[in-house]
Design a protein around this motif. Structure first.
Motif, PDB file in Angstrom:
ATOM      1  N   THR A 184       0.810  -1.219   0.000  1.00 32.92           N
ATOM      2  CA  THR A 184       0.000   0.000   0.000  1.00 32.92           C
ATOM      3  C   THR A 184       0.842   1.268   0.000  1.00 32.92           C
ATOM      4  O   THR A 184       0.411   2.289  -0.507  1.00 32.92           O
ATOM      5  CB  THR A 184      -0.951   0.067   1.214  1.00 32.92           C
ATOM      6  OG1 THR A 184      -0.177   0.063   2.411  1.00 32.92           O
ATOM      7  CG2 THR A 184      -1.945  -1.068   1.215  1.00 32.92           C
ATOM      8  N   HIS A 185       2.022   1.202   0.611  1.00 32.32           N
ATOM      9  CA  HIS A 185       2.869   2.400   0.579  1.00 32.32           C
ATOM     10  C   HIS A 185       4.332   2.100   0.830  1.00 32.32           C
ATOM     11  O   HIS A 185       4.724   0.966   1.105  1.00 32.32           O
ATOM     12  CB  HIS A 185       2.326   3.500   1.497  1.00 32.32           C
ATOM     13  CG  HIS A 185       2.189   3.169   2.945  1.00 32.32           C
ATOM     14  ND1 HIS A 185       1.311   2.228   3.431  1.00 32.32           N
ATOM     15  CD2 HIS A 185       2.793   3.695   4.027  1.00 32.32           C
ATOM     16  CE1 HIS A 185       1.377   2.180   4.743  1.00 32.32           C
ATOM     17  NE2 HIS A 185       2.284   3.060   5.145  1.00 32.32           N
ATOM     18  N   SER A 186       5.135   3.162   0.711  1.00 29.14           N
ATOM     19  CA  SER A 186       6.584   2.995   0.619  1.00 29.14           C
ATOM     20  C   SER A 186       7.292   2.920   1.966  1.00 29.14           C
ATOM     21  O   SER A 186       8.509   2.940   2.016  1.00 29.14           O
ATOM     22  CB  SER A 186       7.161   4.149  -0.207  1.00 29.14           C
ATOM     23  OG  SER A 186       6.721   5.401   0.325  1.00 29.14           O
ATOM     24  N   LEU A 188       8.706   1.050   5.253  1.00 28.40           N
ATOM     25  CA  LEU A 188       9.289  -0.278   5.414  1.00 28.40           C
ATOM     26  C   LEU A 188       8.373  -1.291   6.091  1.00 28.40           C
ATOM     27  O   LEU A 188       8.414  -2.480   5.772  1.00 28.40           O
ATOM     28  CB  LEU A 188      10.589  -0.148   6.223  1.00 28.40           C
ATOM     29  CG  LEU A 188      11.410  -1.426   6.339  1.00 28.40           C
ATOM     30  CD1 LEU A 188      12.121  -1.730   5.037  1.00 28.40           C
ATOM     31  CD2 LEU A 188      12.411  -1.323   7.472  1.00 28.40           C
ATOM     32  N   ASP A 189       7.532  -0.837   7.022  1.00 28.80           N
ATOM     33  CA  ASP A 189       6.690  -1.801   7.744  1.00 28.80           C
ATOM     34  C   ASP A 189       5.563  -2.357   6.875  1.00 28.80           C
ATOM     35  O   ASP A 189       4.742  -3.140   7.347  1.00 28.80           O
ATOM     36  CB  ASP A 189       6.129  -1.203   9.053  1.00 28.80           C
ATOM     37  CG  ASP A 189       5.406   0.119   8.847  1.00 28.80           C
ATOM     38  OD1 ASP A 189       5.787   0.879   7.933  1.00 28.80           O
ATOM     39  OD2 ASP A 189       4.449   0.400   9.602  1.00 28.80           O
ATOM     40  N   HIS A 190       5.546  -1.996   5.588  1.00 25.70           N
ATOM     41  CA  HIS A 190       4.509  -2.502   4.695  1.00 25.70           C
ATOM     42  C   HIS A 190       5.064  -3.289   3.517  1.00 25.70           C
ATOM     43  O   HIS A 190       4.298  -3.781   2.698  1.00 25.70           O
ATOM     44  CB  HIS A 190       3.619  -1.345   4.233  1.00 25.70           C
ATOM     45  CG  HIS A 190       3.066  -0.626   5.427  1.00 25.70           C
ATOM     46  ND1 HIS A 190       1.970  -1.076   6.107  1.00 25.70           N
ATOM     47  CD2 HIS A 190       3.534   0.442   6.122  1.00 25.70           C
ATOM     48  CE1 HIS A 190       1.760  -0.303   7.160  1.00 25.70           C
ATOM     49  NE2 HIS A 190       2.707   0.626   7.190  1.00 25.70           N
ATOM     50  N   PHE A 191       6.370  -3.394   3.429  1.00 25.16           N
ATOM     51  CA  PHE A 191       6.932  -4.235   2.361  1.00 25.16           C
ATOM     52  C   PHE A 191       8.188  -4.988   2.790  1.00 25.16           C
ATOM     53  O   PHE A 191       8.578  -5.971   2.158  1.00 25.16           O
ATOM     54  CB  PHE A 191       7.258  -3.381   1.123  1.00 25.16           C
ATOM     55  CG  PHE A 191       8.421  -2.439   1.324  1.00 25.16           C
ATOM     56  CD1 PHE A 191       9.720  -2.870   1.115  1.00 25.16           C
ATOM     57  CD2 PHE A 191       8.221  -1.126   1.735  1.00 25.16           C
ATOM     58  CE1 PHE A 191      10.790  -2.005   1.312  1.00 25.16           C
ATOM     59  CE2 PHE A 191       9.284  -0.266   1.944  1.00 25.16           C
ATOM     60  CZ  PHE A 191      10.576  -0.710   1.730  1.00 25.16           C
ATOM     61  N   GLY A 255       1.629   2.994  20.248  1.00 23.78           N
ATOM     62  CA  GLY A 255       0.363   3.631  19.869  1.00 23.78           C
ATOM     63  C   GLY A 255      -0.111   3.125  18.518  1.00 23.78           C
ATOM     64  O   GLY A 255      -1.243   2.702  18.358  1.00 23.78           O
ATOM     65  N   LEU A 256       0.787   3.130  17.557  1.00 24.07           N
ATOM     66  CA  LEU A 256       0.478   2.652  16.209  1.00 24.07           C
ATOM     67  C   LEU A 256       0.426   1.122  16.181  1.00 24.07           C
ATOM     68  O   LEU A 256      -0.157   0.518  15.291  1.00 24.07           O
ATOM     69  CB  LEU A 256       1.547   3.163  15.238  1.00 24.07           C
ATOM     70  CG  LEU A 256       1.343   2.905  13.754  1.00 24.07           C
ATOM     71  CD1 LEU A 256       0.156   3.706  13.224  1.00 24.07           C
ATOM     72  CD2 LEU A 256       2.597   3.248  12.946  1.00 24.07           C
ATOM     73  N   GLY A 257       1.065   0.516  17.132  1.00 24.20           N
ATOM     74  CA  GLY A 257       1.159  -0.940  17.238  1.00 24.20           C
ATOM     75  C   GLY A 257       2.063  -1.197  18.424  1.00 24.20           C
ATOM     76  O   GLY A 257       2.285  -0.295  19.235  1.00 24.20           O
ATOM     77  N   ALA A 315      -5.246   1.693   4.055  1.00 24.64           N
ATOM     78  CA  ALA A 315      -3.769   1.722   4.119  1.00 24.64           C
ATOM     79  C   ALA A 315      -3.354   2.408   5.419  1.00 24.64           C
ATOM     80  O   ALA A 315      -3.760   1.983   6.495  1.00 24.64           O
ATOM     81  CB  ALA A 315      -3.193   2.385   2.887  1.00 24.64           C
ATOM     82  N   GLU A 316      -2.600   3.537   5.314  1.00 22.46           N
ATOM     83  CA  GLU A 316      -2.282   4.261   6.548  1.00 22.46           C
ATOM     84  C   GLU A 316      -2.738   5.718   6.462  1.00 22.46           C
ATOM     85  O   GLU A 316      -2.321   6.573   7.237  1.00 22.46           O
ATOM     86  CB  GLU A 316      -0.781   4.168   6.864  1.00 22.46           C
ATOM     87  CG  GLU A 316      -0.493   4.334   8.344  1.00 22.46           C
ATOM     88  CD  GLU A 316       0.889   3.847   8.763  1.00 22.46           C
ATOM     89  OE1 GLU A 316       1.381   2.867   8.159  1.00 22.46           O
ATOM     90  OE2 GLU A 316       1.475   4.445   9.679  1.00 22.46           O
ATOM     91  N   LEU A 317      -3.622   5.963   5.480  1.00 19.89           N
ATOM     92  CA  LEU A 317      -4.210   7.295   5.355  1.00 19.89           C
ATOM     93  C   LEU A 317      -5.023   7.616   6.606  1.00 19.89           C
ATOM     94  O   LEU A 317      -5.057   8.757   7.065  1.00 19.89           O
ATOM     95  CB  LEU A 317      -5.106   7.333   4.109  1.00 19.89           C
ATOM     96  CG  LEU A 317      -5.841   8.639   3.835  1.00 19.89           C
ATOM     97  CD1 LEU A 317      -4.862   9.725   3.399  1.00 19.89           C
ATOM     98  CD2 LEU A 317      -6.913   8.451   2.759  1.00 19.89           C
ATOM     99  N   SER A 359      -3.792  -0.948   7.467  1.00 23.19           N
ATOM    100  CA  SER A 359      -2.455  -1.507   7.654  1.00 23.19           C
ATOM    101  C   SER A 359      -2.001  -1.487   9.104  1.00 23.19           C
ATOM    102  O   SER A 359      -0.948  -2.028   9.433  1.00 23.19           O
ATOM    103  CB  SER A 359      -1.461  -0.738   6.789  1.00 23.19           C
ATOM    104  OG  SER A 359      -1.892  -0.749   5.447  1.00 23.19           O
ATOM    105  N   HIS A 360      -2.750  -0.801   9.955  1.00 15.60           N
ATOM    106  CA  HIS A 360      -2.486  -0.848  11.391  1.00 15.60           C
ATOM    107  C   HIS A 360      -3.836  -0.953  12.109  1.00 15.60           C
ATOM    108  O   HIS A 360      -4.870  -0.549  11.584  1.00 15.60           O
ATOM    109  CB  HIS A 360      -1.768   0.426  11.872  1.00 15.60           C
ATOM    110  CG  HIS A 360      -0.366   0.544  11.360  1.00 15.60           C
ATOM    111  ND1 HIS A 360       0.715  -0.081  11.950  1.00 15.60           N
ATOM    112  CD2 HIS A 360       0.140   1.195  10.285  1.00 15.60           C
ATOM    113  CE1 HIS A 360       1.819   0.198  11.284  1.00 15.60           C
ATOM    114  NE2 HIS A 360       1.503   0.971  10.252  1.00 15.60           N
ATOM    115  N   HIS A 361      -3.801  -1.464  13.310  1.00 17.83           N
ATOM    116  CA  HIS A 361      -4.990  -1.538  14.165  1.00 17.83           C
ATOM    117  C   HIS A 361      -6.076  -2.472  13.605  1.00 17.83           C
ATOM    118  O   HIS A 361      -5.860  -3.142  12.593  1.00 17.83           O
ATOM    119  CB  HIS A 361      -5.557  -0.127  14.417  1.00 17.83           C
ATOM    120  CG  HIS A 361      -4.535   0.817  14.995  1.00 17.83           C
ATOM    121  ND1 HIS A 361      -4.209   2.024  14.409  1.00 17.83           N
ATOM    122  CD2 HIS A 361      -3.757   0.739  16.097  1.00 17.83           C
ATOM    123  CE1 HIS A 361      -3.286   2.643  15.129  1.00 17.83           C
ATOM    124  NE2 HIS A 361      -2.983   1.892  16.162  1.00 17.83           N
TER     125      HIS A 361
END
Ligand SMILES: [Zn+2]
Length: 677
Positions: A184-186, A188-191, A255-257, A315-317, A359-361
């Motif tokens: 979904t985006h650039s 690191l925690d997503h690829f 907070g984010l994870g 995603a993380e929007l 992508s989180h939560h």
């Protein structure tokens, strides 16, 4: 020669490490078993109690949603690295009670609640044909069922966690071929974990695999933050509480994870790029509609919609915390106005969405709930933007704006837009920075002395170190019984005051010890995971000093192999020691034999340039080498000095010039002092 290799390497590492906030000291992944952080003072206890009245803690919907659809849960989720070292350890967070109800005095109950929610891990069914693995990493991996196989969304940060998550999902969902992977985006925690999935695929699966990513993904993923890497990496250790114990006086979550997964990072080039909003792609019988949101949370990012299941992947929007307009580890600020507009676009474009996942939560169900969520996420960023600018245009300074700005009550009753990650305070400053930069126009700030120099003068004029510390101590003691507001202001003031003493004389043990105690209280009161980790890491380093070890290079190899070559050289240019280079004029040509590209590095006027040239361009020294070998040199798996005498490279010209050239490059260690000068 190692000086040269690190000079290039360290900044490259920063791209990933800035995000992960890790050094090579795997021992400290679960932190030190410390109880050296001081106890919560009565005023801190009161402040944390007061939080319970400020939000609707009786609303348990988030806990219900975070557990909804649980298929299976690994009882002892510890993931290790080849050769030892923990990458992931969920049991380390067992000290957080599962309902998030019994916050200790030393943790803000709102952050504690978020930490409990982020503790809920496992494989979940989100809706028919849509699953998520949560709690195996900072981020989620989503799994979409196609006609004949699986589509994986965001394969986590590291190879180790992604592999474990994938195998766990396959065990419970059944073995079907993987048809596509979506980044979904650039970030690191997503690829970064993609190789952990790819290693389990058959040759046939690999051959037919589609990898879908937003336009610009490859460049952004491999290059974001490379130039400023060493500074970001070091600051990220603060932001993510790298050195803190996992306990009630330490790190409880980001907070984010929970935390960044510190393992082996990898990359795989996309096969399909999404260039514009409205793009429709059908993968294995599953139609997907994309919205490009690049320039919001990440420089290359999309959200997407699955019309057949009315499911919106944000995603993380959007996420279940206020995100960062400014990231405290250091980053370019993000534009709240554009960000907010993208959320509104998603809300109207995917208005039919009945399921939200990201992508989180944890997900959210029900059209009305999703609309309400998106509206409030949208308005949180827009409120901060508009009101910060309004106050700025009235002449308020960033500190004044941050102090004044409070979310309106209508936005303050939901948990998902609270400052667990970003905060109103530092995001408001980010808005100011985005328009005005660092200067408030007050000439007193135009050219102040560096911190240590002004600190010495302040302390002297205040009667000397001893007197300042003595007064600060008595103030600190009375703060512990002050009412909440006064207590908070006093701790903030004491942090500023004692910092002057420490910067005037970093050997003043009393000042450092007292300042550490002040930071403990500020950390315990913070609702934001990063704020807590910054304060507590500050306290930790005042007591124990800055870390002795920097960062380990080899885990970035796969990403470096995809990094644009010119960026290697740009990152070398910012290591050039201008004094050493004074009066030097050298040209070095580096030819990548496998890429068929040559670069000429020109040193003149204490400045290093690089440009692409033809292979026969003359230079003082010429090095012909393959990119993989060059990367091996960068990460220390091959020594350039030895290579100069081997057959693996070709060399022409003056070895002396080459060696002295590399000798002019700094070797950043990534462990500089922060809370001391
Ligand atoms: Zn993320």
């Amino acid at each position: 020669m190692s000086r040269s290799t690190n000079a290039i390497l360290v900044p490259l590492l920063g791209a990933a490490l800035a995000l992960s906030g890790c050094s090579d000291d795997s021992r400290s992944f679960i932190g030190s078993e410390n109880s050296e952080h001081s106890a919560a003072a009565p005023t801190t206890r009161d402040a944390n109690k007061k939080v319970l009245d400020q939000r609707p803690f009786e609303n348990r919907k988030d806990f219900e949603n975070a557990r909804r659809g649980l298929i299976a849960q690994a009882p002892d989720l510890v993931i290790s690295q080849e050769g030892g070292g923990e990458v992931w350890n969920m049991p380390a967070y067992d000290f957080v009670d599962s309902e998030g109800k019994s916050a200790p005095e030393s943790v803000n109950p709102s952050l504690w609640r978020q930490a409990a929610l982020n503790n809920i891990h496992g494989l979940f069914e989100v809706t028919d044909g849509l699953y998520q693995i949560r709690g195996y990493d900072l981020s989620n991996m989503s799994i979409i069922e196609g006609d004949t196989g699986w589509i994986l969304v965001d394969p986590l940060t590291s190879k180790e966690t992604a592999s474990e998550a994938f195998l766990f999902a396959r065990e419970h969902l059944g073995e079907k071929p993987v048809k596509a992977i979506v980044f979904t985006h650039s970030h690191l925690d997503h690829f970064g974990g993609v190789q952990g999935v790819l290693q389990h695929l058959t040759d046939e699966e690999r051959a037919n695999l589609r990898i879908i990513a937003p336009e610009g993904f490859e460049d952004e993923a491999t290059s974001e933050n490379i130039i400023a890497g060493p500074a970001m990496t070091r600051r990220a250790m603060y932001m993510y509480g790298k050195q803190l114990g996992r306990d009630v006086r330490g790190h409880v979550g980001t907070g984010l994870g929970k935390a960044p997964a510190f393992g082996t990072f990898g990359f795989e080039a996309p096969t399909d790029l999404v260039r514009e909003t409205g793009t429709e792609i059908t993968v294995d019988g599953v139609p997907m509609e994309f919205q490009v949101v690049s320039g919001s949370e990440a420089p290359a990012e999309f959200t997407f919609y699955l019309p057949e299941s009315n499911a919106f992947c944000g995603a993380e929007l959007v996420s279940r915390n206020m995100h960062n307009l400014y990231t405290l580890r250091g980053a370019k600020v993000r534009d709240a106005r554009i960000w907010s507009a993208y959320i509104d676009e998603a809300r109207t474009r995917f208005a039919e969405a009945d399921v939200y996942f990201a992508s989180h939560h944890w997900p959210l169900w029900g059209q009305a709930n999703i609309q309400d969520f998106l509206i409030k996420q949208r308005d949180t960023y827009k409120f901060i933007h508009d009101q910060s600018v309004r106050l700025m245009n009235q002449g308020a300074t960033p500190r004044e704006i941050a102090e004044t700005l409070k979310l309106p009550e209508a936005l303050n009753q939901d948990f998902h837009n609270q400052g667990y990650y970003g905060t109103v305070s530092h995001n408001a400053k980010a808005v100011y920075q985005n328009y005005m930069g660092w200067f408030t126009a007050n000439p007193a700030q135009l050219n102040p002395l560096p911190e240590s120099e002004s600190a010495r003068r302040y302390v002297e004029m205040m009667g000397g170190e001893e007197q300042v510390v003595e007064k600060a101590r008595s103030e600190f003691e009375s703060a512990s019984d002050m009412d909440v507001t006064e207590g908070q202001k006093t701790y903030r003031w004491l942090a500023e005051l004692l910092n002057q003493v420490v910067f005037a004389n970093p050997d003043n043990k009393d000042a450092k010890a007292l300042l550490a105690n002040v930071y403990d209280q500020l950390g315990y009161q913070a609702e934001s995971g990063p704020w807590r980790d910054f304060y507590l890491t500050g306290a930790y380093e005042l007591r124990n000093g800055a870390p002795e070890v920097g960062i380990k290079p080899a885990m970035m190899k796969d990403i470096l192999l995809h990094t644009p070559v010119s960026l290697f050289f740009d990152s070398m240019a910012v290591r050039l020691n201008a004094e050493d280079a004074d009066g030097e004029n050298v040209t070095i040509k580096i030819t990548f034999t496998d890429l068929g590209e040559s670069y000429l590095l020109t040193l003149q006027n204490s400045v290093l340039h690089n440009r692409v040239v033809s292979e026969d361009t003359p230079a003082d020294a010429t090095l012909a080498i393959t990119r993989p070998l060059f990367v091996d040199v960068l990460i220390g798996e091959a020594g350039l000095k030895e290579l100069l005498f081997s057959d693996d490279i070709r060399f022409e010209g003056s070895k002396l010039d080459l060696i002295s050239f590399f000798g002019m490059l700094d070797k950043p260690q990534g462990r500089f002092n922060i809370v001391t000068p």
